[in-house]
Design a protein around this motif. Structure first.
Motif, PDB file in Angstrom:
ATOM      1  N   ILE A 155       0.847  -1.166  -0.072  1.00 30.92           N
ATOM      2  CA  ILE A 155       0.002  -0.001   0.189  1.00 30.92           C
ATOM      3  C   ILE A 155       0.618   1.276  -0.073  1.00 30.92           C
ATOM      4  CG2 ILE A 155      -1.223   1.412   1.419  1.00 30.92           C
ATOM      5  CD1 ILE A 155      -3.161  -0.970   1.878  1.00 30.92           C
ATOM      6  N   ASP A 265      -0.405   0.394  11.629  1.00 31.47           N
ATOM      7  CA  ASP A 265      -0.677   1.165  10.297  1.00 31.47           C
ATOM      8  C   ASP A 265      -2.255   1.571  10.255  1.00 31.47           C
ATOM      9  OD1 ASP A 265      -0.234   2.369   8.101  1.00 31.47           O
ATOM     10  OD2 ASP A 265       0.366   0.542   6.860  1.00 31.47           O
ATOM     11  N   ILE A 267      -5.797   1.900   8.408  1.00 31.60           N
ATOM     12  CA  ILE A 267      -6.532   1.133   7.324  1.00 31.60           C
ATOM     13  C   ILE A 267      -6.928   2.244   6.228  1.00 31.60           C
ATOM     14  CG2 ILE A 267      -8.937   0.246   7.109  1.00 31.60           C
ATOM     15  CD1 ILE A 267      -8.710  -0.755   9.994  1.00 31.60           C
ATOM     16  N   ARG A 269      -7.266   2.276   1.815  1.00 36.73           N
ATOM     17  CA  ARG A 269      -7.657   1.671   0.413  1.00 36.73           C
ATOM     18  C   ARG A 269      -6.871   2.453  -0.563  1.00 36.73           C
ATOM     19  NH1 ARG A 269     -13.911   2.311  -1.346  1.00 36.73           N
ATOM     20  NH2 ARG A 269     -13.262   4.495  -0.964  1.00 36.73           N
ATOM     21  N   ASP A 285      -1.425  -4.991  -3.374  1.00 33.55           N
ATOM     22  CA  ASP A 285      -1.691  -3.720  -2.791  1.00 33.55           C
ATOM     23  C   ASP A 285      -1.229  -2.582  -3.209  1.00 33.55           C
ATOM     24  OD1 ASP A 285      -3.094  -5.550  -1.065  1.00 33.55           O
ATOM     25  OD2 ASP A 285      -1.610  -5.418   0.482  1.00 33.55           O
ATOM     26  N   GLY A 289      -4.923  -2.161  -3.154  1.00 35.36           N
ATOM     27  CA  GLY A 289      -4.982  -2.828  -1.883  1.00 35.36           C
ATOM     28  C   GLY A 289      -6.005  -2.268  -0.990  1.00 35.36           C
ATOM     29  N   ASN A 290      -6.528  -3.025   0.106  1.00 35.75           N
ATOM     30  CA  ASN A 290      -7.825  -2.443   0.811  1.00 35.75           C
ATOM     31  C   ASN A 290      -7.393  -3.229   2.313  1.00 35.75           C
ATOM     32  OD1 ASN A 290      -9.989  -1.038   2.023  1.00 35.75           O
ATOM     33  ND2 ASN A 290     -11.510  -2.294   0.989  1.00 35.75           N
ATOM     34  N   THR A 291      -6.928  -2.457   3.213  1.00 37.53           N
ATOM     35  CA  THR A 291      -6.393  -3.031   4.347  1.00 37.53           C
ATOM     36  C   THR A 291      -7.550  -4.013   5.117  1.00 37.53           C
ATOM     37  OG1 THR A 291      -5.243  -1.190   4.638  1.00 37.53           O
ATOM     38  CG2 THR A 291      -5.082  -2.899   6.574  1.00 37.53           C
TER      39      THR A 291
END
Length: 390
Positions: A155, A265, A267, A269, A285, A289-291
């Motif tokens: 990310i 970290d 959250i 997107r 990611d 990515g999307n945590t």
């Protein structure tokens, strides 16, 4: 085949998976990773649906992943006295098979280490595309030219920043942070899957989880963008946020300084209008990515398979291959694109907490589970040719 020399930034999941397929199709692969070695442990990741299982079987690693899987972990939400309020099945959170991220990275690295060149303890510092390739400068090693460069560095991707622009333009903060602390109890030990239970306690905008293979301690809290002055400051902020919470949280916070393994970290997107630019492409990611949304690892492996396969079919003509990669992946990676696990698991109001508990026990939750699994199969994996002998 044209464009044979390729550089992949990132040796966690997406990078080695992409390296495996590119090597199969005759590319000369170098993988650079800023960490000094593979990172062990970490949170658990999972795979869902027939498409992802088929891909793991084509790579020849499904049986090993299953052997080292953590097993399902049911999460029991409790009040301050430890009484159960709701339960989230591990079949939902763990998919068909769940494995520690570090164990999966080790399997993928072992699959590729003898044929691909891995460079640990270094990272890309500059990229400049020319008519015949990409000139790459590194933090420590000598500069080199590659035909193609791939960002599989998460990310907070450096490749994305260097080629597409600042992180703030593409990474959306979802209003929550999460932290994982401590060694992972059980799981990943080669004994096969076992069912476990983790316990979670909530307050508005706060969630503390203890036990299970995902982490000995896991925290989630609502907050706007925060600035931290190192790990010690992260631990301090976490302790302050959860101070005064009941249940076992005081004991968890007392243990926190003794845990050497700690990660915190936001959250977030990633929202990219394009995954490619010239001779550079993003995968995993760094691109979509999307945590903690539950689809990232499977999407990373699917993305690597498609990206390498399209390059093979196009004979290395990256323009055609990259366009096809974007076309195929664009809809697939939308599966978990709108989910916000922070808002779902740690609502900011007491009413939201009661609604979450009700939803977890309702038929609607079962339908959501079924939709998520079905959506992972919403792609037709081409049977790309193996153009080069192994």
């Amino acid at each position: 085949m044209k464009n044979r020399s390729v550089l992949i930034s990132g040796a966690s999941i997406a990078g080695p998976a992409l390296a495996y397929w590119l090597d199969r199709y005759g590319f000369e692969v170098t993988v650079v990773e800023r960490a000094p070695a593979l990172r062990p442990g970490g949170q658990a990741v999972d795979f869902k649906g027939g498409v992802q299982r088929t891909l793991l079987e084509r790579m020849g690693i499904f049986d090993e992943i299953q052997r080292r899987s953590t097993g399902a972990t049911d999460t029991v939400f409790v009040d301050a006295e430890g009484r159960e309020r709701a339960r989230m099945s591990g079949d939902f959170t763990g998919g068909e098979v769940e494995i520690l991220r570090g164990d999966l990275a080790a399997i993928l690295h072992g699959l590729t280490a003898e044929r691909c060149n891995y460079v640990f303890g270094d990272s890309i510092s500059a990229l400049r595309e020319t008519g015949s390739g990409v000139d790459v400068e590194f933090e420590h090693g000598p500069a080199r030219r590659f035909d193609l460069v791939f960002g599989a560095d998460g990310i907070h991707s450096r490749v994305r920043r260097l080629v597409f622009g600042p992180e703030a333009e593409f990474v959306e903060h979802r209003g929550y942070y999460y932290a994982i602390a401590g060694d992972v109890p059980g799981g990943g030990d080669g004994d096969g899957p076992r069912r476990r239970v983790a316990y979670a306690h909530s307050a508005p905008g706060l969630l503390a989880v203890r036990g299970g293979p995902k982490a000995q301690q896991m925290y989630m809290f609502a907050a706007g963008k925060l600035e931290f002055a190192g790990e010690a400051d992260q631990r301090r902020v976490l302790t302050e946020r959860f101070a005064g919470m009941g249940w076992q949280v005081p004991d968890m916070l007392a243990e926190l300084p003794d845990h050497p393994d700690f990660y915190l970290d936001a959250i977030a997107r990633v929202r990219m209008p394009r995954f490619v630019s010239g001779r550079v492409a993003l995968v995993g990611d760094s691109a979509y990515g999307n945590t903690l949304a539950g689809f990232g690892t499977g999407s990373a492996l699917v993305g690597g398979y498609v990206l390498a396969g399209e390059l093979a079919v196009a004979g290395g003509e990256y323009g055609t291959a990259f366009a096809r990669y974007e076309e195929i992946l664009r809809d697939y990676v939308k599966i978990g694109g709108n989910s916000n696990v922070g808002r779902f698991l740690a609502p900011k109001t007491r009413y939201g907490l009661r609604l979450r508990d009700w939803f977890l026990g309702s038929r609607l939750f079962d339908l959501m589970d079924k939709y998520a699994t079905d959506a992972t199969d919403d792609i037709d994996l081409a049977d790309y040719p193996a153009l080069a002998p192994r």
